[in-house]
Design a protein around this motif. Sequence first.
Motif, short mmCIF file in Angstrom:
data_model
loop_
_atom_site.label_atom_id
_atom_site.label_comp_id
_atom_site.label_asym_id
_atom_site.label_seq_id
_atom_site.Cartn_x
_atom_site.Cartn_y
_atom_site.Cartn_z
N GLY A 73 -36.94 105.40 -18.41
CA GLY A 73 -37.54 105.85 -19.66
C GLY A 73 -37.63 107.37 -19.73
O GLY A 73 -37.45 107.97 -20.80
N PHE A 74 -37.89 108.01 -18.60
CA PHE A 74 -37.91 109.47 -18.53
C PHE A 74 -36.50 110.03 -18.70
O PHE A 74 -36.27 110.99 -19.44
CB PHE A 74 -38.49 109.92 -17.18
CG PHE A 74 -38.51 111.40 -16.97
CD1 PHE A 74 -39.56 112.18 -17.46
CD2 PHE A 74 -37.49 112.03 -16.28
CE1 PHE A 74 -39.58 113.55 -17.27
CE2 PHE A 74 -37.49 113.40 -16.08
CZ PHE A 74 -38.55 114.17 -16.58
N ALA A 75 -35.52 109.37 -18.05
CA ALA A 75 -34.16 109.90 -18.04
C ALA A 75 -33.45 109.76 -19.37
O ALA A 75 -32.68 110.65 -19.76
CB ALA A 75 -33.36 109.19 -16.95
N VAL A 76 -33.68 108.67 -20.11
CA VAL A 76 -32.91 108.47 -21.34
C VAL A 76 -33.23 109.52 -22.41
O VAL A 76 -32.41 109.75 -23.31
CB VAL A 76 -33.14 107.06 -21.94
CG1 VAL A 76 -32.60 105.99 -21.02
CG2 VAL A 76 -34.61 106.82 -22.27
N LEU A 81 -26.75 109.29 -21.52
CA LEU A 81 -26.93 107.87 -21.23
C LEU A 81 -25.93 107.38 -20.20
O LEU A 81 -26.24 106.50 -19.40
CB LEU A 81 -26.81 107.07 -22.53
CG LEU A 81 -27.95 107.29 -23.53
CD1 LEU A 81 -27.64 106.62 -24.86
CD2 LEU A 81 -29.26 106.77 -22.97
N GLY A 82 -24.74 107.95 -20.19
CA GLY A 82 -23.76 107.58 -19.18
C GLY A 82 -24.25 107.89 -17.78
O GLY A 82 -24.00 107.12 -16.84
N ARG A 83 -24.95 109.00 -17.62
CA ARG A 83 -25.49 109.36 -16.30
C ARG A 83 -26.60 108.40 -15.88
O ARG A 83 -26.71 108.06 -14.69
CB ARG A 83 -26.01 110.79 -16.32
CG ARG A 83 -24.93 111.85 -16.49
CD ARG A 83 -25.54 113.24 -16.50
NE ARG A 83 -24.50 114.26 -16.67
CZ ARG A 83 -24.76 115.56 -16.78
NH1 ARG A 83 -26.03 115.99 -16.74
NH2 ARG A 83 -23.77 116.42 -16.94
N CYS A 121 -33.15 101.10 -14.32
CA CYS A 121 -32.46 102.22 -14.96
C CYS A 121 -31.28 101.73 -15.80
O CYS A 121 -31.06 102.20 -16.92
CB CYS A 121 -31.97 103.21 -13.90
SG CYS A 121 -33.27 104.09 -13.02
N LEU A 122 -30.54 100.78 -15.27
CA LEU A 122 -29.37 100.26 -15.96
C LEU A 122 -29.76 99.56 -17.26
O LEU A 122 -29.11 99.73 -18.30
CB LEU A 122 -28.60 99.31 -15.05
CG LEU A 122 -27.28 98.75 -15.57
CD1 LEU A 122 -26.33 99.86 -16.00
CD2 LEU A 122 -26.62 97.87 -14.51
N TRP A 123 -30.83 98.78 -17.23
CA TRP A 123 -31.30 98.07 -18.42
C TRP A 123 -31.62 99.05 -19.56
O TRP A 123 -31.18 98.86 -20.70
CB TRP A 123 -32.51 97.21 -18.10
CG TRP A 123 -33.37 96.87 -19.28
CD1 TRP A 123 -34.60 97.38 -19.56
CD2 TRP A 123 -33.07 95.97 -20.36
NE1 TRP A 123 -35.09 96.84 -20.74
CE2 TRP A 123 -34.17 95.98 -21.25
CE3 TRP A 123 -31.97 95.15 -20.65
CZ2 TRP A 123 -34.20 95.21 -22.40
CZ3 TRP A 123 -32.01 94.38 -21.80
CH2 TRP A 123 -33.11 94.41 -22.66
N LEU A 124 -32.37 100.10 -19.24
CA LEU A 124 -32.74 101.04 -20.29
C LEU A 124 -31.54 101.85 -20.77
O LEU A 124 -31.44 102.18 -21.95
CB LEU A 124 -33.85 101.97 -19.80
CG LEU A 124 -35.23 101.32 -19.70
CD1 LEU A 124 -36.27 102.33 -19.26
CD2 LEU A 124 -35.65 100.69 -21.02
N GLY A 125 -30.61 102.16 -19.87
CA GLY A 125 -29.39 102.85 -20.29
C GLY A 125 -28.59 102.01 -21.27
O GLY A 125 -28.13 102.49 -22.31
N VAL A 126 -28.41 100.72 -20.96
CA VAL A 126 -27.68 99.82 -21.85
C VAL A 126 -28.42 99.64 -23.17
O VAL A 126 -27.82 99.68 -24.26
CB VAL A 126 -27.46 98.46 -21.15
CG1 VAL A 126 -26.94 97.42 -22.14
CG2 VAL A 126 -26.49 98.60 -19.99
N ARG A 191 -26.81 110.87 -25.81
CA ARG A 191 -28.16 110.68 -25.29
C ARG A 191 -29.02 110.04 -26.37
O ARG A 191 -28.64 109.99 -27.53
CB ARG A 191 -28.80 112.00 -24.83
CG ARG A 191 -28.99 113.03 -25.92
CD ARG A 191 -29.59 114.30 -25.35
NE ARG A 191 -28.68 114.92 -24.40
CZ ARG A 191 -29.10 115.57 -23.32
NH1 ARG A 191 -30.38 115.68 -23.05
NH2 ARG A 191 -28.23 116.13 -22.51
N ALA A 192 -30.17 109.56 -25.96
CA ALA A 192 -31.07 108.90 -26.91
C ALA A 192 -32.07 109.89 -27.48
O ALA A 192 -33.23 109.57 -27.68
CB ALA A 192 -31.79 107.75 -26.23
N GLY A 193 -31.61 111.11 -27.76
CA GLY A 193 -32.52 112.15 -28.22
C GLY A 193 -33.19 111.84 -29.54
O GLY A 193 -34.25 112.36 -29.85
#
Length: 377
Positions: A73-76, A81-83, A121-126, A191-193
């Motif tokens: 959640g912090f990273a997205v 998003l690829g990272r 992490c993968l779930w939130l990225g997807v 990104r999910a900006g």
Amino acid sequence: MSAAAPEGQLSGSRSKAVYALLLGLGVLDAAGYSLIAPVLPTLADRTGAGATVMGMLVATFPLGMVAGFAVGGFAVQRSALGRVILGGLLLIAVGCLGFVFGSDLAVFAVARLVMGVGSGCLWLGVTFATLAAWPGQEYLCMSRVFAAYSAGGLLGPLLGAIQGVRGPFLAYLFLILLAGVPVLALRLPARAGAFTSDRRAMRSRGFWAASAGIAFAVLALGTLEGVLPLHFATRLSQSQIGVLYAATSVLVAVAAALAARLRPRRALLASTVFVVVGFTAAGAGTSVPVWIGALAVAGVGIGMANTGSVGVLLDAVPPRRIVTAMVLWSQIGILGYLVAPVLGGPVADSHGYAAVAVIVAVTALAVPLALGRRNPR
């Protein structure tokens, strides 16, 4: 499915390729959940552990996911998003190595914990890549993502059906590393900006109804994968358990996709009946035909609960303000996967597997109570 893929912010062949990749990542991520189920009896035999200890081992995965959701959640909001997706894949790969080279429960527990962080992490990225790419069609797209995750429940048991402990996790490691190639090659939404956090959303009745629904769905899944395999091992081999779970996952995936045709509240409410009936029959049954029928009914319910709960969430919280709500909703849900084996293992040891269905039934009661009053929005 690709022919019907929404076109949102992406277009043409790239839209279809990205959509296929995200669904494929969902399948692969979910395979890591169910991979452990057919392996549990073998682990129990090798370590001499009972249902309680095996339940605790299974629980390390959702414990890691809770942390992974927070990290993700912090990273997205701050990274491509690829990272985020690649970081999740890397952590899952590291966890797999623990099962390939490890030989005792302590190593397996740490490895499973690391896999859980990666999965979160993968779930939130997807999820956020999907929401960012196809705005306005969130419920339809997320129902298909859940169908993909349910289909991962087909791949996981098939991998788990490979004999031994190392073999299943080595095969899964290969697929995880292979998945990194298209993630690097395809240009995902940067990104999910555009998504923001709004803590007020968590005060809505709809949010808590959605949370009750996903907790119920995931607790049922955790009971299925973290407790009942030891019951089924009394008559089935590791490979046969893998096939049984794979077949059940087909029904979960189909139900998750078809549930998008129903109103979310109706899908969620109906799911409780299917799940409770299925688990009651599975726990009390002692023959393979009964187990097959019971898991078929339970699988339909789990698929409906997954899709219904995310639909209730999207109805309650505007997608562009959903980051905090999505993270907390995911954490509450995965706590069900943590609670299921922690409670189910001791209950099974003390009172038998029929009593495990009581845990599922009690959780099911929270769903109609939470849905009793509509969200004012």
